[in-house]
Design an enzyme around this catalytic site. Sequence first.
Site, PDB file in Angstrom:
ATOM      1  N   LEU A 154      -9.701 -23.338 -25.514  1.00 47.79           N
ATOM      2  CA  LEU A 154      -8.785 -22.923 -24.512  1.00 47.79           C
ATOM      3  C   LEU A 154      -7.236 -23.135 -24.550  1.00 47.79           C
ATOM      4  O   LEU A 154      -6.397 -22.409 -24.073  1.00 47.79           O
ATOM      5  CB  LEU A 154      -9.164 -23.365 -23.185  1.00 47.79           C
ATOM      6  CG  LEU A 154     -10.443 -22.866 -22.746  1.00 47.79           C
ATOM      7  CD1 LEU A 154     -10.842 -23.821 -21.467  1.00 47.79           C
ATOM      8  CD2 LEU A 154     -10.745 -21.498 -22.367  1.00 47.79           C
ATOM      9  N   ALA A 178     -14.188 -28.695 -19.509  1.00 50.59           N
ATOM     10  CA  ALA A 178     -13.222 -29.609 -19.167  1.00 50.59           C
ATOM     11  C   ALA A 178     -13.666 -31.098 -19.477  1.00 50.59           C
ATOM     12  O   ALA A 178     -14.498 -31.211 -20.278  1.00 50.59           O
ATOM     13  CB  ALA A 178     -13.372 -29.752 -17.514  1.00 50.59           C
ATOM     14  N   TYR A 238      -8.306 -37.730 -13.409  1.00 53.60           N
ATOM     15  CA  TYR A 238      -9.518 -36.672 -13.271  1.00 53.60           C
ATOM     16  C   TYR A 238      -9.700 -35.653 -12.185  1.00 53.60           C
ATOM     17  O   TYR A 238      -9.534 -34.609 -12.260  1.00 53.60           O
ATOM     18  CB  TYR A 238     -10.960 -37.248 -13.835  1.00 53.60           C
ATOM     19  CG  TYR A 238     -12.147 -36.371 -13.439  1.00 53.60           C
ATOM     20  CD1 TYR A 238     -11.991 -34.878 -14.360  1.00 53.60           C
ATOM     21  CD2 TYR A 238     -13.057 -36.643 -12.459  1.00 53.60           C
ATOM     22  CE1 TYR A 238     -13.278 -34.257 -13.921  1.00 53.60           C
ATOM     23  CE2 TYR A 238     -14.139 -35.603 -12.386  1.00 53.60           C
ATOM     24  CZ  TYR A 238     -14.136 -34.510 -13.013  1.00 53.60           C
ATOM     25  OH  TYR A 238     -15.155 -33.816 -12.975  1.00 53.60           O
ATOM     26  N   ASN A 281     -22.803 -35.694  -8.118  1.00 53.06           N
ATOM     27  CA  ASN A 281     -23.256 -36.105  -9.493  1.00 53.06           C
ATOM     28  C   ASN A 281     -24.410 -35.248 -10.190  1.00 53.06           C
ATOM     29  O   ASN A 281     -25.524 -35.542  -9.608  1.00 53.06           O
ATOM     30  CB  ASN A 281     -23.641 -37.605  -9.555  1.00 53.06           C
ATOM     31  CG  ASN A 281     -22.344 -38.764  -9.371  1.00 53.06           C
ATOM     32  OD1 ASN A 281     -21.657 -38.295  -8.442  1.00 53.06           O
ATOM     33  ND2 ASN A 281     -22.409 -39.370 -10.422  1.00 53.06           N
ATOM     34  N   ILE A 321     -24.004 -52.553 -15.031  1.00 53.75           N
ATOM     35  CA  ILE A 321     -23.910 -52.361 -13.548  1.00 53.75           C
ATOM     36  C   ILE A 321     -22.311 -52.463 -13.222  1.00 53.75           C
ATOM     37  O   ILE A 321     -21.858 -53.688 -13.422  1.00 53.75           O
ATOM     38  CB  ILE A 321     -24.669 -53.020 -12.631  1.00 53.75           C
ATOM     39  CG1 ILE A 321     -26.172 -52.644 -12.779  1.00 53.75           C
ATOM     40  CG2 ILE A 321     -24.247 -52.688 -10.989  1.00 53.75           C
ATOM     41  CD1 ILE A 321     -27.194 -53.603 -11.988  1.00 53.75           C
ATOM     42  N   ASP A 362     -13.153 -45.762  -9.560  1.00 55.16           N
ATOM     43  CA  ASP A 362     -14.512 -45.686  -8.815  1.00 55.16           C
ATOM     44  C   ASP A 362     -14.397 -45.637  -7.278  1.00 55.16           C
ATOM     45  O   ASP A 362     -14.244 -46.751  -6.827  1.00 55.16           O
ATOM     46  CB  ASP A 362     -15.533 -46.428  -9.424  1.00 55.16           C
ATOM     47  CG  ASP A 362     -16.321 -45.714 -10.649  1.00 55.16           C
ATOM     48  OD1 ASP A 362     -16.084 -44.462 -10.909  1.00 55.16           O
ATOM     49  OD2 ASP A 362     -17.155 -46.625 -11.158  1.00 55.16           O
TER      50      ASP A 362
END
Length: 323
Positions: free
Chosen positions: A52, A75, A141, A170, A205, A279
């Site tokens: 692209l 993307a 993002y 998600n 985690i 996050d």
Amino acid sequence: MHIFVTGGAGYIGSICSEELINAGHKVTVFDNLTEGHRSAVDKRAQFIQGDLANREEIFAAVAGAKPEAVMHFAANALVAESMTNPSKYFRNNVASGLNLLDATVDAGVKKFIFSSTCATYGTPEKIPMDERLIQKPINPYGQSKLMFEQILNWYDKIHGLVYVNLRYFNAAGASVQFGEDHRIETHLIPNVLKVALDQKEKVEIYGENYATPDGTCIRDYIHIHDLAAAHMLALGRETSASYNLGSGEGFSVRQVIDIARKVTGAPIPAVVKEARAGDPPRLVASSHKITSELGWRPKYPRLQPIIESAWAWHQKHPNGYGD
Ligand code: UDP
């Protein structure tokens, strides 16, 4: 319809292409294979390897294919990476995406389905999240995807391009043939399954001090089949719109690991690490709008069958696509 699919060799694009073809549509895939895999492209699709970023390449591809609609999956989509390399996100997601948009308008294509994200909202003031929330991204993002949404809005006003922004939560799970294989895996479910397959020692985690019941981040996991179904419905829209797309239920990182233990029968040891930059603590969709306007309803609203489908694919493809 003939659909031009960018990123059709990637996780979401490959499975949406497969389902479009199953439903009787014709698909042309355009992918540079930096993230995608050649063997993830459905054999029934036409494949063009191209970038692209190369304006001539994408103009020639869209003009040559003469599609009736474009679905834009290609993307970069990693929150953490965008916090260290914002330039990559603005270049690939905005500047290269603009080449595609211009090629679309130039070829007279009037319909554009865009893979947007709940990351355009940032940290939401209300859960579940509907489309009326303010879009205030907290990472490059999400910002890059919001900028592209805003550009689409002008292309509708000025060029009459009808767009549908699908703001994914998600994406998870697999079809029988295609699944999730990133060369560097950062996503929770595939990483958990790698531990179950003994390819990774422990699942990490990222943070346990979030303001959630067990302290770990809550996300809304949507089955890839349900995501694909929404794209098909979006093709029928005659005016532009934006929809949130999730199952409507949130699961914490610890809950995901527990369900994966049940599905795989493996102990899946876990260790707590630093929280990841960018996050938000909790992202859960209200899919009321897409249900009432397009009749979309998740067929796989529960997390266990989603993880089961991913587990079936990963067991059959322990090395992913092998490239
Ligand atoms: N996560 C985690 N360990 C991992 C990968 C992800 O704890 O190995 C967490 C991450 O911080 C987020 C959630 O799991 O809260 C989902 O992350 P993922 O990368 O799968 O998707 P994202 O929400 O970033 O699009």
